[in-house]
Structure formats: C-alpha cells, structure tokens
Design a protein around this motif. Structure first.
Motif, PDB file in Angstrom:
ATOM      1  N   LEU A 181       0.820  -1.215   0.000  1.00 15.11           N
ATOM      2  CA  LEU A 181       0.000   0.000   0.000  1.00 15.11           C
ATOM      3  C   LEU A 181       0.856   1.268   0.000  1.00 15.11           C
ATOM      4  CD1 LEU A 181      -2.651  -1.269   2.572  1.00 15.11           C
ATOM      5  CD2 LEU A 181      -3.069  -0.785   0.146  1.00 15.11           C
ATOM      6  N   GLY A 182       2.137   1.120   0.295  1.00 16.06           N
ATOM      7  CA  GLY A 182       3.013   2.292   0.288  1.00 16.06           C
ATOM      8  C   GLY A 182       2.664   3.281   1.379  1.00 16.06           C
ATOM      9  N   ASP A 183       2.901   4.543   1.101  1.00 16.88           N
ATOM     10  CA  ASP A 183       2.663   5.606   2.086  1.00 16.88           C
ATOM     11  C   ASP A 183       1.196   6.034   1.991  1.00 16.88           C
ATOM     12  OD1 ASP A 183       2.525   7.876   3.626  1.00 16.88           O
ATOM     13  OD2 ASP A 183       4.431   8.695   2.911  1.00 16.88           O
ATOM     14  N   LEU A 184       0.358   5.396   2.806  1.00 15.23           N
ATOM     15  CA  LEU A 184      -1.081   5.683   2.715  1.00 15.23           C
ATOM     16  C   LEU A 184      -1.416   7.126   3.058  1.00 15.23           C
ATOM     17  CD1 LEU A 184      -3.139   2.669   4.113  1.00 15.23           C
ATOM     18  CD2 LEU A 184      -2.935   3.493   1.753  1.00 15.23           C
ATOM     19  N   LYS A 185      -0.684   7.678   4.009  1.00 14.17           N
ATOM     20  CA  LYS A 185      -0.935   9.060   4.404  1.00 14.17           C
ATOM     21  C   LYS A 185      -0.725   9.987   3.206  1.00 14.17           C
ATOM     22  CE  LYS A 185       0.066  12.215   8.188  1.00 14.17           C
ATOM     23  NZ  LYS A 185       0.884  12.484   9.378  1.00 14.17           N
ATOM     24  N   ALA A 186       0.390   9.802   2.532  1.00 12.44           N
ATOM     25  CA  ALA A 186       0.708  10.642   1.373  1.00 12.44           C
ATOM     26  C   ALA A 186      -0.278  10.387   0.227  1.00 12.44           C
ATOM     27  CB  ALA A 186       2.146  10.377   0.915  1.00 12.44           C
ATOM     28  N   LYS A 187      -0.687   9.130   0.059  1.00 12.60           N
ATOM     29  CA  LYS A 187      -1.614   8.803  -1.023  1.00 12.60           C
ATOM     30  C   LYS A 187      -2.950   9.511  -0.851  1.00 12.60           C
ATOM     31  CE  LYS A 187      -0.089   4.479  -2.996  1.00 12.60           C
ATOM     32  NZ  LYS A 187       0.301   3.141  -2.629  1.00 12.60           N
ATOM     33  N   TRP A 188      -3.539   9.370   0.338  1.00 16.48           N
ATOM     34  CA  TRP A 188      -4.841  10.013   0.563  1.00 16.48           C
ATOM     35  C   TRP A 188      -4.715  11.530   0.489  1.00 16.48           C
ATOM     36  CZ3 TRP A 188      -9.608   7.841   0.657  1.00 16.48           C
ATOM     37  CH2 TRP A 188      -9.690   6.452   0.834  1.00 16.48           C
ATOM     38  N   ALA A 189      -3.607  12.063   1.004  1.00 16.90           N
ATOM     39  CA  ALA A 189      -3.410  13.514   0.948  1.00 16.90           C
ATOM     40  C   ALA A 189      -3.320  13.984  -0.502  1.00 16.90           C
ATOM     41  CB  ALA A 189      -2.145  13.901   1.716  1.00 16.90           C
ATOM     42  N   ALA A 190      -2.664  13.172  -1.340  1.00 13.92           N
ATOM     43  CA  ALA A 190      -2.549  13.530  -2.755  1.00 13.92           C
ATOM     44  C   ALA A 190      -3.906  13.529  -3.455  1.00 13.92           C
ATOM     45  CB  ALA A 190      -1.594  12.567  -3.458  1.00 13.92           C
ATOM     46  N   PHE A 191      -4.838  12.775  -2.913  1.00 10.50           N
ATOM     47  CA  PHE A 191      -6.191  12.754  -3.466  1.00 10.50           C
ATOM     48  C   PHE A 191      -7.067  13.852  -2.859  1.00 10.50           C
ATOM     49  CE2 PHE A 191      -6.933   9.071  -6.266  1.00 10.50           C
ATOM     50  CZ  PHE A 191      -5.668   8.493  -6.234  1.00 10.50           C
ATOM     51  N   GLY A 192      -6.452  14.723  -2.053  1.00 13.40           N
ATOM     52  CA  GLY A 192      -7.163  15.896  -1.551  1.00 13.40           C
ATOM     53  C   GLY A 192      -7.890  15.692  -0.238  1.00 13.40           C
ATOM     54  N   TRP A 193      -7.588  14.591   0.456  1.00 14.14           N
ATOM     55  CA  TRP A 193      -8.271  14.309   1.720  1.00 14.14           C
ATOM     56  C   TRP A 193      -7.478  14.834   2.912  1.00 14.14           C
ATOM     57  CZ3 TRP A 193     -12.293  10.219   2.727  1.00 14.14           C
ATOM     58  CH2 TRP A 193     -13.022   9.921   1.573  1.00 14.14           C
ATOM     59  N   ASP A 194      -8.209  15.152   3.965  1.00 14.02           N
ATOM     60  CA  ASP A 194      -7.620  15.440   5.261  1.00 14.02           C
ATOM     61  C   ASP A 194      -7.292  14.081   5.901  1.00 14.02           C
ATOM     62  OD1 ASP A 194      -7.261  17.113   7.786  1.00 14.02           O
ATOM     63  OD2 ASP A 194      -8.817  15.718   8.416  1.00 14.02           O
ATOM     64  N   VAL A 195      -6.046  13.850   6.266  1.00 12.70           N
ATOM     65  CA  VAL A 195      -5.615  12.530   6.741  1.00 12.70           C
ATOM     66  C   VAL A 195      -5.173  12.600   8.196  1.00 12.70           C
ATOM     67  CG1 VAL A 195      -4.149  10.542   6.242  1.00 12.70           C
ATOM     68  CG2 VAL A 195      -4.680  12.168   4.416  1.00 12.70           C
ATOM     69  N   VAL A 196      -5.703  11.705   9.013  1.00 12.85           N
ATOM     70  CA  VAL A 196      -5.219  11.582  10.386  1.00 12.85           C
ATOM     71  C   VAL A 196      -4.899  10.119  10.660  1.00 12.85           C
ATOM     72  CG1 VAL A 196      -6.442  13.606  11.279  1.00 12.85           C
ATOM     73  CG2 VAL A 196      -7.575  11.382  11.303  1.00 12.85           C
ATOM     74  N   GLU A 197      -3.917   9.903  11.518  1.00 11.74           N
ATOM     75  CA  GLU A 197      -3.549   8.546  11.907  1.00 11.74           C
ATOM     76  C   GLU A 197      -3.849   8.365  13.391  1.00 11.74           C
ATOM     77  OE1 GLU A 197       0.166   7.060   9.428  1.00 11.74           O
ATOM     78  OE2 GLU A 197       0.564   9.019  10.307  1.00 11.74           O
ATOM     79  N   VAL A 198      -4.263   7.151  13.740  1.00 13.64           N
ATOM     80  CA  VAL A 198      -4.679   6.933  15.120  1.00 13.64           C
ATOM     81  C   VAL A 198      -4.491   5.462  15.490  1.00 13.64           C
ATOM     82  CG1 VAL A 198      -7.092   6.457  14.495  1.00 13.64           C
ATOM     83  CG2 VAL A 198      -6.594   7.445  16.723  1.00 13.64           C
ATOM     84  N   ASP A 199      -4.316   5.209  16.768  1.00 13.85           N
ATOM     85  CA  ASP A 199      -4.347   3.836  17.280  1.00 13.85           C
ATOM     86  C   ASP A 199      -5.805   3.376  17.220  1.00 13.85           C
ATOM     87  OD1 ASP A 199      -4.615   1.564  18.853  1.00 13.85           O
ATOM     88  OD2 ASP A 199      -3.358   2.308  20.491  1.00 13.85           O
ATOM     89  N   GLY A 200      -6.080   2.421  16.367  1.00 14.76           N
ATOM     90  CA  GLY A 200      -7.461   1.985  16.142  1.00 14.76           C
ATOM     91  C   GLY A 200      -8.071   1.205  17.276  1.00 14.76           C
ATOM     92  N   HIS A 201      -7.335   1.001  18.368  1.00 18.13           N
ATOM     93  CA  HIS A 201      -7.905   0.351  19.544  1.00 18.13           C
ATOM     94  C   HIS A 201      -8.026   1.329  20.715  1.00 18.13           C
ATOM     95  CE1 HIS A 201      -7.789  -3.328  17.348  1.00 18.13           C
ATOM     96  NE2 HIS A 201      -6.482  -3.313  17.236  1.00 18.13           N
ATOM     97  N   ASP A 202      -7.805   2.617  20.434  1.00 13.11           N
ATOM     98  CA  ASP A 202      -7.906   3.669  21.456  1.00 13.11           C
ATOM     99  C   ASP A 202      -9.203   4.439  21.205  1.00 13.11           C
ATOM    100  OD1 ASP A 202      -7.768   6.027  22.927  1.00 13.11           O
ATOM    101  OD2 ASP A 202      -5.614   6.304  22.598  1.00 13.11           O
ATOM    102  N   THR A 203     -10.229   4.138  21.992  1.00 16.72           N
ATOM    103  CA  THR A 203     -11.547   4.730  21.714  1.00 16.72           C
ATOM    104  C   THR A 203     -11.559   6.248  21.932  1.00 16.72           C
ATOM    105  OG1 THR A 203     -12.255   4.133  23.946  1.00 16.72           O
ATOM    106  CG2 THR A 203     -12.876   2.637  22.157  1.00 16.72           C
ATOM    107  N   ARG A 204     -10.767   6.725  22.864  1.00 18.54           N
ATOM    108  CA  ARG A 204     -10.743   8.174  23.090  1.00 18.54           C
ATOM    109  C   ARG A 204     -10.141   8.896  21.884  1.00 18.54           C
ATOM    110  NH1 ARG A 204     -11.459   9.680  28.567  1.00 18.54           N
ATOM    111  NH2 ARG A 204     -11.687   7.858  29.897  1.00 18.54           N
ATOM    112  N   ALA A 205      -9.058   8.355  21.358  1.00 20.07           N
ATOM    113  CA  ALA A 205      -8.416   8.959  20.184  1.00 20.07           C
ATOM    114  C   ALA A 205      -9.339   8.852  18.968  1.00 20.07           C
ATOM    115  CB  ALA A 205      -7.080   8.282  19.912  1.00 20.07           C
ATOM    116  N   LEU A 206      -9.969   7.697  18.826  1.00 19.42           N
ATOM    117  CA  LEU A 206     -10.906   7.520  17.706  1.00 19.42           C
ATOM    118  C   LEU A 206     -12.052   8.526  17.799  1.00 19.42           C
ATOM    119  CD1 LEU A 206     -11.116   3.624  17.604  1.00 19.42           C
ATOM    120  CD2 LEU A 206     -10.428   5.062  15.668  1.00 19.42           C
ATOM    121  N   TYR A 207     -12.587   8.670  18.996  1.00 19.78           N
ATOM    122  CA  TYR A 207     -13.706   9.596  19.185  1.00 19.78           C
ATOM    123  C   TYR A 207     -13.315  11.010  18.765  1.00 19.78           C
ATOM    124  CZ  TYR A 207     -17.456  12.215  21.414  1.00 19.78           C
ATOM    125  OH  TYR A 207     -18.501  13.064  21.641  1.00 19.78           O
ATOM    126  N   ALA A 208     -12.132  11.433  19.182  1.00 22.17           N
ATOM    127  CA  ALA A 208     -11.670  12.788  18.850  1.00 22.17           C
ATOM    128  C   ALA A 208     -11.563  12.967  17.335  1.00 22.17           C
ATOM    129  CB  ALA A 208     -10.322  13.056  19.516  1.00 22.17           C
TER     130      ALA A 208
END
Ligand code: MG
Length: 283
Positions: A201-228
């Motif tokens: 998949l390569g650099d997913l952050k850069a890929k989505w950003a290149a498609f014009g999206w706002d990109v955030v990364e998070v620990d997908g098992h941290d509900t507080r971070a996910l909620y934010a």
C-alpha cells in the motif's frame, strides 16, 4: 438530541462496549454454520472503531432506522458484518436473540450486510471497493438536500487494492464532501495474506493527501483517540482516519493470524477466548 445522547460518557463507554462486541462476535460465529463460517479476525480488529461510532459518534434512532436525518454508516468491509450486527443489537435496532441466527437460511443476519433484511443497515455491502462510492453518493445527496447528517465508511486495508476506492476518493474531493469520513481498518492482513505481500500500500498518508483528503492517523484500539478524530468537524474536505489495528485483537490465539480471516470457532476455542475477554474487563 445531541448525537447518541451519551453525553459525558461518550469517550468512556465505547471501550467497554468494544469488549462486549467482541464477546457477541465470537458467540455469533461459534453458533453459526461451521461449513461456511463468519469472519472473526476483521470483526475483532474493528471492535473499537464500531463501538466508538455506535456508542459515541453516530446520531441514529434505533426505533426509527430510516430517519432521514440519521448519520449514515457504510461497512465497506462487509465481511465484518458480525461486529456491525453486534453493535446494532446492542443499540436496540433488533433483538439480541437474532445474533444466534447468523448465516442461517432465512436469517435476517446474513454473511454480509443486507439493507433489505436488517434494520439499521444503510447499504448492502460485501463486494469490496464499492462501499466508499455509495458513501460518496450519500454524502453528496445530503449536501445537495441541505441536510446536516454525516456519512462514515469503514474500509479494510486490503479493500484499498480496489481501483474503485480511488475513483470515489477523487469524487469526494471534487465535491468537497466535508460530511464524509472514511476509516481504514489498517491491520496489515487480508484474505490472501499480508497486505505488504499481496499488494503493497506504500505511504497511505501521502496517497490520501494527494487525493485531496484530510488525513489523520490513530491507534485503532484507542476509543478516546478515535472519538476525537471521528467527531471533529472537517468542513469542505473529506477526512480519512488511518486506524492502526491488530487483526483478531483481544483474543491471543487469533491476533495477527491470517487463518482467522474466516473460520469456525469450536466449543473449546470459544471457552478460551471468552475467558481471556473476561480478564480484560475494566482494563
Ligand atoms: Mg486487513
């Protein structure tokens, strides 16, 4: 009514709910037909994501599943239906007893989400790559109709191999769909092996950003971070939440193991898994 009406519990309750969803997923797949079993691995990896959505973020009415102003949820990775069914039952969309009928002939809960059968399912999914396109359509319709609902689409990382994902990503940027959020359950595994081997998949952050999206990364098992990340507005720009997860999360003998993508669960395995989850209570 604000969101799900959970108020100050919104950032706390989902963590405990995720454990409940895991228990229901395991029980459901154990009770289902062993000859064509459900998908434990990808259901367990998404437990915190789905719990945070259904017990903190989504503005839905279980008593009125078709309420026009409800937030929409699209399970792009439709094979993870068990975790969605568990959340819908826990939110009161249908009786918990239905969970014991997973994949049985005539059941309302088939192997992949079916909007014609199951209350609370906004779109039928399972053919990977199509969910984000449906979500783009829902978000665009909301924008055109002047409605304030939001649309959330949960994708798998293996699903990103589908070209249609990137067509939808371009359209979401073109129409400035700030009411659309995609979440990638980035567990590094797919049906045929590691994503790095099947299709890097390569650099997913850069890929989505290149498609014009706002990109955030998070620990997908941290509900507080996910909620934010899921609750914060992102006007005029679609957002993607890259959620790092572990396939089979919560059950030691399933974690990171590709063979649990789709597999029956024996009596002994269920007992072991449930006792492990019991030890996780309150942690
Ligand atoms: Mg995956």
């Amino acid at each position: 009514m604000s969101n799900s009406g959970l108020g100050s519990h919104s950032a706390v309750q989902p963590a405990d709910k995720a454990r409940t969803l895991r228990i229901l997923v395991l029980q459901m797949i154990h009770d289902g037909p062993p000859s064509h079993p459900g998908h434990p691995g990808g259901s367990l990896s998404a437990a915190e994501i789905v719990a945070t959505l259904y017990f903190g973020v989504l503005n839905v009415r279980p008593e009125e599943p078709g309420w026009p102003d409800r937030d929409r949820f699209v399970l792009g990775k439709g094979h993870a239906a068990p975790v969605l069914y568990a959340a819908l039952a826990e939110r009161g969309f249908f009786p918990r007893a239905w969970l014991g009928t997973l994949r049985r002939p005539g059941s309302m809960l088939q192997g992949h989400p079916d909007m014609r059968k199951t209350p609370g399912i906004d779109i039928s999914t399972g053919s990977l790559g199509q969910g984000l396109s449906a979500a783009v359509g829902m978000a665009l319709a909301g924008q055109m109709d002047g409605r304030t609902y939001r649309v959330f689409a949960l994708l798998s990382d293996g699903e990103l191999d589908e070209g249609q994902i990137w067509e939808a990503a371009m359209a979401a940027h073109k129409y400035r769909l700030g009411n659309l959020t995609a979440i990638v359950d980035h567990n590094g595994l797919q049906n045929d092996g590691y994503t790095a081997d099947v299709m890097p998949l390569g650099d997913l952050k850069a890929k989505w950003a290149a498609f014009g999206w706002d990109v955030v990364e998070v620990d997908g098992h941290d509900t507080r971070a996910l909620y934010a990340m899921l609750q914060a507005p992102h006007p005029g720009t679609p957002r993607v939440v890259l959620a790092r997860t572990t396939k089979g999360k919560g059950v030691g003998f399933m974690e990171g193991k590709g063979e649990w993508h789709a597999a029956a669960i024996s009596d002994a395995q269920l007992t072991e898994a449930l006792s492990e989850l019991a030890r996780q209570e309150g942690k």
